[in-house]
Write a protein that holds these residues in place. Sequence first.
Motif, short mmCIF file in Angstrom:
data_model
loop_
_atom_site.label_atom_id
_atom_site.label_comp_id
_atom_site.label_asym_id
_atom_site.label_seq_id
_atom_site.Cartn_x
_atom_site.Cartn_y
_atom_site.Cartn_z
N THR A 170 0.46 -1.14 0.32
CA THR A 170 -0.42 -0.04 -0.09
C THR A 170 0.61 1.42 0.05
OG1 THR A 170 -0.35 0.16 2.21
CG2 THR A 170 -1.70 -0.77 1.22
N ALA A 171 2.02 1.71 0.62
CA ALA A 171 2.84 2.47 0.27
C ALA A 171 4.66 2.34 0.58
CB ALA A 171 2.24 3.21 1.51
N ALA A 209 1.25 9.19 7.00
CA ALA A 209 0.11 8.96 6.05
C ALA A 209 -1.10 9.20 5.94
CB ALA A 209 0.03 7.40 6.08
N TYR A 213 7.97 9.15 1.05
CA TYR A 213 6.76 8.44 1.09
C TYR A 213 6.13 8.23 -0.34
CZ TYR A 213 2.32 6.69 3.41
OH TYR A 213 0.93 5.90 4.12
N HIS A 222 3.45 6.20 -2.76
CA HIS A 222 2.04 4.84 -2.74
C HIS A 222 2.06 4.59 -4.47
CE1 HIS A 222 -0.48 6.23 0.72
NE2 HIS A 222 -0.20 7.82 0.11
N ASN A 276 -0.50 3.24 -6.65
CA ASN A 276 -1.26 3.08 -7.05
C ASN A 276 -2.15 4.80 -6.83
OD1 ASN A 276 -1.78 0.87 -8.35
ND2 ASN A 276 -2.29 0.05 -6.08
N GLY A 277 -1.16 6.06 -6.14
CA GLY A 277 -1.06 7.39 -6.17
C GLY A 277 -2.03 8.01 -7.40
#
Length: 273
Positions: free
Chosen positions: A202-203, A231, A268, A270, A272-273
């Motif tokens: 997720t990250a 987050a 940081y 993601h 799928n950001g």
Amino acid sequence: MSFQLATDPAKLDRPNEDFAAVGSNAAVLLDGAGTPPGAESGCVHGVSWYARTLGGLLLSALSPGASLTGALASSIEYVNRLHVGTCDLKHAETPSATVVALRWGDTDCEYLVLADSVLVLDRFGEAPDVISDNREAIVGRELRKPMDALPTGTTEHSQALREYVAALANHRNRPGGFWIANTEPAAAEQAITGRVHLDEVTAFTLLSDGATRLVDRFGLTTWRNTLDTVATDGAAALIKQIRQAEYSDPDGRVWPRGKAHDDATVVYGHPNG
């Protein structure tokens, strides 16, 4: 892939010796090994220049298909050529740097970790996967005891810090010691490397050791809480918490350490950001 980045120097009157950057398919974080005040390095450019130059070259070398260790080795060799004519690259305190690198494609991500900066993978439904190279910490555990027994910031502590750094240099980039990027391209082969599918994560969080203090030196929080802070509140919020803890113990009596404050950098991302 989307990223946020925060960095803060240990002191306003000294250069930030961390470096971080994100490109279209890769991200890097380097923590330059600072030379204690009063010590010589043999390099006219300094640690900040070294971390920034190596980091920029490494980011540009992380093209698809190239090995991560090969990209790091070639980048180290390139930096050598840039300052061999002006600097003593055989000096025991010649600049060096930790390295964390990520490179991603459509389905997966490769990583490299060398020395004591940290990569944390936040996985679906699992505890964070902390990828760290603790060989320097193991070597330094005994060597740092005289320094840790003294109040941070005192003349005696500064001298003990110089002696600690000098002793640590005798174990750098050799079997049974620890490995870091400086003048030896072969050190890249000693890095921790791996690959993870993007749909498992997720990250990604890259941290210099100044940004991991709340967990691994102060013991004030967990990796899970660290990721949640970044987050929810952002990378800069984590650094603010670290500074608050450092200011509460300026002499290092509660948490012995080489420097009261350290450069702190957080990247940081993601998938799928």
